[in-house]
Write an enzyme that holds these catalytic residues in place. Sequence first.
Site, PDB file in Angstrom:
ATOM      1  N   CYS A   1       0.569  -1.537   0.026  1.00 38.02           N
ATOM      2  CA  CYS A   1       0.080   0.267  -0.448  1.00 38.02           C
ATOM      3  C   CYS A   1       0.358   1.471   0.053  1.00 38.02           C
ATOM      4  CB  CYS A   1      -0.909   0.156   1.667  1.00 38.02           C
ATOM      5  SG  CYS A   1      -1.802  -1.637   1.408  1.00 38.02           S
TER       6      CYS A   1
ATOM      7  N   CYS B   1       1.741   4.057  -3.440  1.00 36.82           N
ATOM      8  CA  CYS B   1       0.330   4.722  -4.023  1.00 36.82           C
ATOM      9  C   CYS B   1       0.057   5.772  -2.658  1.00 36.82           C
ATOM     10  CB  CYS B   1      -0.292   4.079  -4.392  1.00 36.82           C
ATOM     11  SG  CYS B   1      -0.124   3.038  -5.647  1.00 36.82           S
ATOM     12  N   HIS B   2      -0.139   4.883  -1.594  1.00 44.54           N
ATOM     13  CA  HIS B   2      -0.888   6.390  -0.307  1.00 44.54           C
ATOM     14  C   HIS B   2       0.526   6.315   0.626  1.00 44.54           C
ATOM     15  CE1 HIS B   2      -4.501   4.321  -1.545  1.00 44.54           C
ATOM     16  NE2 HIS B   2      -4.206   2.416  -1.618  1.00 44.54           N
TER      17      HIS B   2
ATOM     18  N   HIS C   1       5.571  11.512 -10.701  1.00 45.95           N
ATOM     19  CA  HIS C   1       5.727   9.958 -11.458  1.00 45.95           C
ATOM     20  C   HIS C   1       6.603   9.782 -12.020  1.00 45.95           C
ATOM     21  CE1 HIS C   1       4.471   6.270  -9.421  1.00 45.95           C
ATOM     22  NE2 HIS C   1       4.821   5.914 -10.562  1.00 45.95           N
TER      23      HIS C   1
ATOM     24  N   MET D   1      -6.467   0.814  -8.333  1.00 48.64           N
ATOM     25  CA  MET D   1      -6.518  -0.039  -7.036  1.00 48.64           C
ATOM     26  C   MET D   1      -6.836  -1.615  -7.215  1.00 48.64           C
ATOM     27  SD  MET D   1      -6.626  -0.018  -3.146  1.00 48.64           S
ATOM     28  CE  MET D   1      -6.831  -1.592  -2.502  1.00 48.64           C
TER      29      MET D   1
ATOM     30  N   HIS E   1      -0.048   7.948 -16.748  1.00 49.40           N
ATOM     31  CA  HIS E   1       1.331   6.410 -16.493  1.00 49.40           C
ATOM     32  C   HIS E   1       2.298   6.100 -17.889  1.00 49.40           C
ATOM     33  CE1 HIS E   1       3.342   2.982 -14.622  1.00 49.40           C
ATOM     34  NE2 HIS E   1       2.685   3.549 -13.932  1.00 49.40           N
TER      35      HIS E   1
HETATM   36 FE1  DHE Z   1       6.670   1.378 -10.552  1.00 48.46          FE
HETATM   37  C1  DHE Z   1       8.561   2.901 -12.707  1.00 48.46           C
HETATM   38  C2  DHE Z   1       6.786   4.049  -8.634  1.00 48.46           C
HETATM   39  C3  DHE Z   1       3.683  -0.210  -8.666  1.00 48.46           C
HETATM   40  C4  DHE Z   1       7.172  -1.649 -12.887  1.00 48.46           C
HETATM   41  N1  DHE Z   1       7.595   3.230 -10.727  1.00 48.46           N
HETATM   42  C5  DHE Z   1       8.093   3.886 -11.835  1.00 48.46           C
HETATM   43  C6  DHE Z   1       8.579   4.548 -11.539  1.00 48.46           C
HETATM   44  C7  DHE Z   1       8.530   5.089 -10.438  1.00 48.46           C
HETATM   45  C8  DHE Z   1       7.400   3.913 -10.226  1.00 48.46           C
HETATM   46  C9  DHE Z   1       8.682   6.641  -9.612  1.00 48.46           C
HETATM   47  C10 DHE Z   1       9.728   5.377 -12.195  1.00 48.46           C
HETATM   48  C11 DHE Z   1      11.414   5.091 -11.795  1.00 48.46           C
HETATM   49  C12 DHE Z   1      12.161   6.232 -12.637  1.00 48.46           C
HETATM   50  O1  DHE Z   1      12.196   5.882 -14.348  1.00 48.46           O
HETATM   51  O2  DHE Z   1      12.859   6.480 -12.633  1.00 48.46           O
HETATM   52  N2  DHE Z   1       5.266   1.739  -9.600  1.00 48.46           N
HETATM   53  C13 DHE Z   1       5.637   2.705  -8.469  1.00 48.46           C
HETATM   54  C14 DHE Z   1       4.880   2.907  -6.938  1.00 48.46           C
HETATM   55  O3  DHE Z   1       4.792   3.666  -6.385  1.00 48.46           O
HETATM   56  C15 DHE Z   1       4.015   2.155  -7.692  1.00 48.46           C
HETATM   57  C16 DHE Z   1       2.598   2.688  -8.245  1.00 48.46           C
HETATM   58  C17 DHE Z   1       3.601   1.529  -5.917  1.00 48.46           C
HETATM   59  C18 DHE Z   1       4.372   1.058  -5.352  1.00 48.46           C
HETATM   60  O4  DHE Z   1       4.069   0.465  -4.599  1.00 48.46           O
HETATM   61  O5  DHE Z   1       5.707   0.589  -6.011  1.00 48.46           O
HETATM   62  C19 DHE Z   1       4.467   1.490  -8.675  1.00 48.46           C
HETATM   63  N3  DHE Z   1       5.383  -0.527 -11.029  1.00 48.46           N
HETATM   64  C20 DHE Z   1       4.476  -1.137 -10.430  1.00 48.46           C
HETATM   65  C21 DHE Z   1       3.647  -1.837 -10.590  1.00 48.46           C
HETATM   66  O6  DHE Z   1       3.407  -2.903  -9.397  1.00 48.46           O
HETATM   67  C22 DHE Z   1       4.685  -2.780 -11.691  1.00 48.46           C
HETATM   68  C23 DHE Z   1       3.672  -3.035 -12.661  1.00 48.46           C
HETATM   69  C24 DHE Z   1       5.820  -4.032 -10.949  1.00 48.46           C
HETATM   70  C25 DHE Z   1       6.070  -3.378  -9.666  1.00 48.46           C
HETATM   71  O7  DHE Z   1       7.431  -3.731  -9.490  1.00 48.46           O
HETATM   72  O8  DHE Z   1       5.606  -3.300  -8.404  1.00 48.46           O
HETATM   73  C26 DHE Z   1       5.848  -1.306 -11.485  1.00 48.46           C
HETATM   74  N4  DHE Z   1       7.773   0.460 -11.993  1.00 48.46           N
HETATM   75  C27 DHE Z   1       7.889  -0.373 -13.162  1.00 48.46           C
HETATM   76  C28 DHE Z   1       8.378  -0.738 -13.716  1.00 48.46           C
HETATM   77  C29 DHE Z   1       9.124   0.730 -14.045  1.00 48.46           C
HETATM   78  C30 DHE Z   1       8.430   1.694 -12.930  1.00 48.46           C
HETATM   79  C31 DHE Z   1       8.841  -1.554 -14.968  1.00 48.46           C
HETATM   80  C32 DHE Z   1       9.869   1.187 -15.482  1.00 48.46           C
HETATM   81  C33 DHE Z   1       9.421   1.571 -16.699  1.00 48.46           C
HETATM   82  C34 DHE Z   1      10.219   2.080 -17.955  1.00 48.46           C
HETATM   83  O9  DHE Z   1      10.462   1.344 -19.286  1.00 48.46           O
HETATM   84  O10 DHE Z   1      11.508   2.618 -17.695  1.00 48.46           O
END
Ligand code: DHE
Length: 544
Positions: free
Chosen positions: A46, A49-50, A332, A89, A374
């Site tokens: 959680c 996001c929260h 983000h 969510m 996103h």
């Molecule tokens: Fe991510 C990128 C944060 C959920 C897979 N994710 C990012 C970035 C942030 C972020 C800030 C950018 C990084 C950068 O470019 O420097 N992500 C978050 C969260 O806060 C969130 C919403 C909830 C959490 O608790 O993490 C979240 N993200 C997810 C997922 O559920 C994903 C699908 C699988 C996982 O690992 O949890 C996921 N996020 C990714 C991926 C990228 C990413 C694969 C990079 C994308 C790219 O092509 O550069």
Amino acid sequence: MKKRLLSGLAAVSILGLSVFTSQASESYKLTPEEMKKASQIYFDRCAGCHGMLRKGATGPNLEPQTLKKKGYTLKVLEDFIYYGTPGGMPDWGKQGVLTKDEIKLLAKYLFNPPPEPPERSLAQIKATWKVYVPVDQRPTSPAHDRDWQNFFGVILRDVGKVAIIDGTRKELVNIVDTGYAVHILRASASGRYFYSIGRDGKVTLIDLWLPKPDKVAEVKACYDARSVDVSKYSGKFGNFKDKLAIVGCYWPPSFVIMDGQTLEPLKIVGTSDYSYDTNEFLRETRVASIVASHEEPEWVVNMKETGKVWLVDYSDIHNLKVAMIDAERFLHDGGWDFSKRYFLVAANMRNKVVVVDTVEKELEAIVDTGTKPHPGRGANVYHDKFGPIWCTGHIGEPSVVCIGVDKRNFPEYAWKVVAKIKLPGEGGGNLFVKTHPKVPYIFADRTLNPDPKLQRSFHVIDKKSLRVVKTIEIPKKYKGRVVHFDFDKYGTELWVSVWGKKTEPTAILVYDAHTLKLKKAITGDWVRTPTGKFNVYNTMRDVY
Ligand code: DHE
């Protein structure tokens, strides 16, 4: 876990440390053991996001007083957690990620005040720093004959590993133990190193030139993190290629600068600050995306809660110069435009994309796109009519929106929405859009859509007509959702992850990026919960 009561405060363990929390009202009371378990679930599922302090960002505020004001009961919260919401969510219960008992516990926990999370000093970070292969014992050129710039690093999220796959031969090269829930990988300027960042703030440095590519160093930079990048600049201010690395922390709110080749932690910079608009102090100002400039010794560092973009000049880290640009709240993810001068970043809960000019070091524009943009890094396209455009998908609605980005040659379209591409079916749930300059399509997943069919499909958007021309459902035998794309170095193949449960192997699917035929399924017992995948060449050059 210490059981200690001190004038209304109880000690609980969060992230492995004892911290104090005030006692909740009787009806939601948890034992210290339950509190510890619930804190961990909240942190895992959680907090991203929260927020750790539950003040909300990508998800709404969950402080006990807010929940009570909204009239929420335990049952209402349990239903939200079990079924998720159309706004993005996840359905933690339905997916089988959380049991009914865990959901009940979590709902109660939310009516308790959030525990105060711990701080972290440079000395504490240093104590976690390990170098497995010192720099002078590493090869000076690749110690194998593989096409290493065409390697892929694939995150095996729930098993705490990163697979290195030879993209040319489609062979598994090694599985690297990186630790808990790696979020992203970034390649160094030279491409020889991958840096992974785990949700627990652990950075792992992987050397692709070793005879068998493996980790050469690691450090736990924070308790909670999502971003990492490296210094990519070389020019009149010096050669910084592969010299420094930066981790963006969610908790403590900060970024940490490290030596790029050893991960020795060098400096922590706190990011708690005043919001750009109301100038209220926000302790939990988390670092969201970070991108390294190719033109200047600079990182673009995005502050989620305060809505500011910091341009951090790393040429002298002891006299750090930071330009703080007022932008929009809840920044983000984002990426470069085609010229790599403008950085476009989603202010997701404000339904906007912010454009920052990294040459003039100022805000260029703010564009309304749709519900919860996103982009990942976004998709850059050269369009016959609109010139260069940059596109993002949305978590909250079925659309991909493209924005004109060439102010000089196509001023009539610059910073305007030039296309809103409707995705088939109801609801949003798109997480990533990707393209490659040599590929005629943009690809879009629907990972978070409640419809199981859409979760297992991806859309193909023609770059010329800016319309969806096909929706590809993955073969039934691979159980899981489609998430994230990358291309091989040559722009001939599209790689797709099938994200399932950790108890069952899935696949990484390789499609011909031009004919859209499935060429190969990379399978094996090791293919567990693959999520992000990063081609070395495309990641080091920011090709997207
Ligand atoms: Fe991510 C990128 C944060 C959920 C897979 N994710 C990012 C970035 C942030 C972020 C800030 C950018 C990084 C950068 O470019 O420097 N992500 C978050 C969260 O806060 C969130 C919403 C909830 C959490 O608790 O993490 C979240 N993200 C997810 C997922 O559920 C994903 C699908 C699988 C996982 O690992 O949890 C996921 N996020 C990714 C991926 C990228 C990413 C694969 C990079 C994308 C790219 O092509 O550069």
